[in-house]
Design an enzyme around this catalytic site. Sequence first.
Site, mmCIF file in Angstrom:
data_model
loop_
_atom_site.group_PDB
_atom_site.id
_atom_site.type_symbol
_atom_site.label_atom_id
_atom_site.label_comp_id
_atom_site.label_asym_id
_atom_site.label_seq_id
_atom_site.Cartn_x
_atom_site.Cartn_y
_atom_site.Cartn_z
ATOM 1 N N TYR A 35 8.259 12.446 23.328
ATOM 2 C CA TYR A 35 6.984 12.769 24.399
ATOM 3 C C TYR A 35 6.381 14.411 24.075
ATOM 4 C CZ TYR A 35 4.210 14.353 28.166
ATOM 5 O OH TYR A 35 3.023 14.682 29.079
ATOM 6 N N GLU A 36 7.650 15.185 23.917
ATOM 7 C CA GLU A 36 7.287 16.651 23.422
ATOM 8 C C GLU A 36 6.673 16.583 22.147
ATOM 9 O OE1 GLU A 36 10.422 19.821 25.123
ATOM 10 O OE2 GLU A 36 11.264 17.893 24.548
ATOM 11 N N TYR A 37 7.205 15.809 21.404
ATOM 12 C CA TYR A 37 6.625 15.670 19.849
ATOM 13 C C TYR A 37 5.205 15.208 20.097
ATOM 14 C CZ TYR A 37 6.221 14.570 14.991
ATOM 15 O OH TYR A 37 5.781 14.361 13.616
ATOM 16 N N SER A 83 15.733 5.116 -18.175
ATOM 17 C CA SER A 83 16.504 4.307 -17.389
ATOM 18 C C SER A 83 17.907 4.391 -18.026
ATOM 19 C CB SER A 83 16.215 2.735 -17.635
ATOM 20 O OG SER A 83 16.282 2.403 -19.022
ATOM 21 N N LEU A 84 19.005 3.891 -17.323
ATOM 22 C CA LEU A 84 20.353 3.947 -17.546
ATOM 23 C C LEU A 84 20.921 2.907 -18.392
ATOM 24 C CD1 LEU A 84 21.358 5.598 -14.407
ATOM 25 C CD2 LEU A 84 20.914 6.794 -16.324
ATOM 26 N N GLU A 115 26.504 9.780 -8.291
ATOM 27 C CA GLU A 115 25.816 9.473 -7.057
ATOM 28 C C GLU A 115 25.622 7.965 -7.026
ATOM 29 O OE1 GLU A 115 21.979 11.234 -8.378
ATOM 30 O OE2 GLU A 115 22.988 12.885 -9.223
ATOM 31 N N LYS A 117 23.938 4.509 -6.550
ATOM 32 C CA LYS A 117 22.790 4.149 -7.300
ATOM 33 C C LYS A 117 21.886 3.469 -6.284
ATOM 34 C CE LYS A 117 21.364 1.874 -11.608
ATOM 35 N NZ LYS A 117 20.516 0.946 -11.116
ATOM 36 N N ASP A 119 19.117 0.836 -4.545
ATOM 37 C CA ASP A 119 18.554 -0.235 -5.077
ATOM 38 C C ASP A 119 17.079 0.158 -4.666
ATOM 39 O OD1 ASP A 119 18.054 -2.374 -6.698
ATOM 40 O OD2 ASP A 119 19.357 -3.570 -5.368
ATOM 41 N N GLU A 179 14.610 7.590 -5.645
ATOM 42 C CA GLU A 179 14.025 6.411 -5.324
ATOM 43 C C GLU A 179 13.715 5.972 -4.089
ATOM 44 O OE1 GLU A 179 15.337 4.980 -8.049
ATOM 45 O OE2 GLU A 179 15.945 2.975 -7.706
ATOM 46 N N TYR A 231 16.868 12.822 -6.619
ATOM 47 C CA TYR A 231 18.095 13.160 -7.470
ATOM 48 C C TYR A 231 17.642 14.180 -8.560
ATOM 49 C CZ TYR A 231 16.370 8.544 -9.180
ATOM 50 O OH TYR A 231 15.756 7.697 -9.645
ATOM 51 N N LYS A 294 26.514 11.292 -13.929
ATOM 52 C CA LYS A 294 25.913 12.371 -14.903
ATOM 53 C C LYS A 294 26.808 13.414 -15.411
ATOM 54 C CE LYS A 294 21.642 10.947 -11.990
ATOM 55 N NZ LYS A 294 20.927 11.567 -10.953
ATOM 56 N N LYS A 318 27.801 -0.754 -12.719
ATOM 57 C CA LYS A 318 27.150 -1.635 -11.861
ATOM 58 C C LYS A 318 28.343 -2.318 -11.034
ATOM 59 C CE LYS A 318 23.345 -3.138 -12.645
ATOM 60 N NZ LYS A 318 21.967 -2.996 -12.006
ATOM 61 N N CYS A 412 8.920 -35.392 -19.772
ATOM 62 C CA CYS A 412 8.846 -34.375 -18.813
ATOM 63 C C CYS A 412 8.318 -34.618 -17.117
ATOM 64 C CB CYS A 412 7.512 -33.617 -19.203
ATOM 65 S SG CYS A 412 6.924 -32.335 -18.238
ATOM 66 N N CYS A 415 4.538 -34.072 -16.744
ATOM 67 C CA CYS A 415 3.340 -34.945 -17.363
ATOM 68 C C CYS A 415 3.950 -36.009 -17.769
ATOM 69 C CB CYS A 415 2.719 -33.910 -18.239
ATOM 70 S SG CYS A 415 3.924 -33.701 -19.653
ATOM 71 N N CYS A 430 9.197 -29.658 -23.251
ATOM 72 C CA CYS A 430 8.075 -30.559 -23.192
ATOM 73 C C CYS A 430 7.001 -30.155 -24.099
ATOM 74 C CB CYS A 430 7.352 -30.491 -21.693
ATOM 75 S SG CYS A 430 5.580 -30.906 -21.621
ATOM 76 N N CYS A 435 0.385 -29.840 -20.542
ATOM 77 C CA CYS A 435 1.272 -30.115 -19.370
ATOM 78 C C CYS A 435 0.862 -29.118 -18.286
ATOM 79 C CB CYS A 435 2.725 -30.147 -19.706
ATOM 80 S SG CYS A 435 3.665 -30.252 -18.334
#
Length: 678
Positions: A35-37, A83-84, A115, A117, A119, A179, A231, A294, A318, A412, A415, A430, A435
């Site tokens: 409320y105050e905010y 990238s890593l 750190e 990672k 996602d 991220e 980071y 790192k 990973k 197929c 088709c 195919c 197709c």
Amino acid sequence: MNNASVEKRIRELREKIRKYDYHYYVLSESLISDYEYDQLYKELEKLERENPHLITPDSPTQRVGSDLTKEFPPVKHRVPMLSLSNTYNEGELYDFDRRVKENLPGGSKVEYVTELKIDGVSVSIIYRNGLFFKAATRGDGFTGEEVTNNVKTIKSIPLKIDDQKLKEKGFNDFEVRGEIFMELEAFRKLNEERERNGEKLFANPRNSAAGTLKLQDPQLVAARPLDIFVYYLLLEKDIIKTQYETLITLKELGFKVNPHFKLCKNISEVLEYCKEWETKRDDLPYEIDGVVIKVNSVEQQKILGNIAKSPRWAVAYKFKAKQATTKIKKIVWQVGRTGALTPVAELEPVFLAGSTISRATLHNIDEIKRKDIREGDTVIIEKGGDVIPKVVAVVLAERSPESKEVKIPGECPVCGSKLYRPPDEVAIYCQNTNCPAQIKGRIKHFVSRGAMDIEGLGDALVDLLVDLGLLKSVDDIYNLKNHYDELVNIEGLGHKSVNNILSAIEKSKSQPLERLLFALGIRYVGAGAARKLALHFGTMENLMKATEEELEAIYDVGPQMSKSIRAFFDNPENRKVIQRLKEAGLNFTASVTKTGAQVLMGKTFVLTGTLGSMTREEAKNKILSLGGKVSSSVSKKTDFVVAGESPGSKYRKAKELGVRILNENEFLQMLEKGEAVQ
Ligand code: IVH
């Protein structure tokens, strides 16, 4: 209130709101009631409404713009967003440690920062004069897309850095990277809401964060709870000595840094951290897919440098993919844009890592045989990274006598034409290029985001337009405007959406050659290769004339790719499509061309150390072919010293003389782009 006191009050309110936002969104603690905010916020809004000349872009009221973002223009990253490379087990982690030490002066002590990672989606944010200036996605690592308006809505990102803090630190202009992610709970709620509204569900929190960042309406973005962990801090000067210090500095500047980072004395401590978080990952309210390791010292990072697209001083560990058990209801065959048939398992829906899975890929018939996968089997599935879930193994103990072996289809499934299995391949194809499944696949690829990026032409609509006979090949897209009446009659499409789609189609005509080349779906030509080809040849016409030998002479283009490119352009059907695209007015030139190819004219290079991607002789020839000179000794006149692995005395000399030193990656970029030379 007089003018001065209004200004003062506005300043006070902003400071207060900034402080409360920081505590709430970054530190997760509430200093005052909602409320105050709200009272403070409303007061600020009112004062700004009455005194619009006092509104500044860093005001907390300015996070959410009302204008739609019409386009996300390209932004070139000052330093590429790398990238890593990945490690998956203890052995690979130790190998990384060994390589790091081998590349540093003997006896160097190496500390690591670990750190989580996250996602999510990486983003770069530029601050000028302590103010949020611009934000961009990673894109291909060199050029991203500007997403300023959307990133501004994320409340844990400061729009203004505290003046006092900047003074203490001694800088005003900088770039942070981090991220952007969505918490699991928020992601679930969002998907529930989408389901209620009949909208397409996001596959995982990362996709929902990525999708949100590319919305055109910042108001919609603001309504989705995106968050960030930063980071990385890039300054004009090297005043920060370690990654640890970087993280602390970011925190002090008011950024949200993930609290679980750790300074590790050696690789066994790193491993311990990895193991600890692999078991604890499910306790976190957001998804992580591993740990980032790192080298702590910035000086050591510099010595180590980068290989192609990833640094030698950092690596990802990973986690193993998450698994679940379910039953295969049926195995069906999907026909892709190249005609390849992929077996897909239709599953009893099961919840795994944030989403419900009802299909899994089985790759090919050999894999099905090897794993003895049958319809009706209970199987273990897993989801790793962004790939479609896959079947890892059959739970044989639960196999029922009714389970059915899979047979290769005789024709197929779409088709009905005969199938072909090349002698040295496992894939079955195919061969009918007409197709409908192939046509749909080719068109979906053509309009996709990394390709021509035609918004509004989604998968379902492409399927429908192909079924209606309005699209038979990619060039028909540019003829859709002549079918306006048919389009507006499609259920769910009105005048407004048809107009939007048609204007997106028109806009796509100016996409540069590299996009178009990728969009054409030439076998083996991914986005990276398309960029190289476009840069090298400059125009479609030049590329179409190139011989296999000329193609192969390009760095990274192998015999398989050059053959495939030649075959593509020799095919009369493809030539017709290209001719029609030309007539439709598509852009056949690359975004950056090395016209005359003399971009290194007047520049002198000295080579030292071993390059990973080419011999010294090759490097020399490349420089010469771009108009540069190569000298054997370093002097004041040297423009660049290219330092490979284990550089010799020339490296020291260059340092002494203040000659610019390029690591391999920087050198490759210079060759590729021909832009870095000013
Ligand atoms: S550092 C050269 N730190 O992982 C340094 N990346 O595969 C590269 N990521 O593109 C990035 N959490 O999107 C770094 N703590 C973290 C990270 C992180 C997630 C993502 C980032 C990057 C990808 C690398």
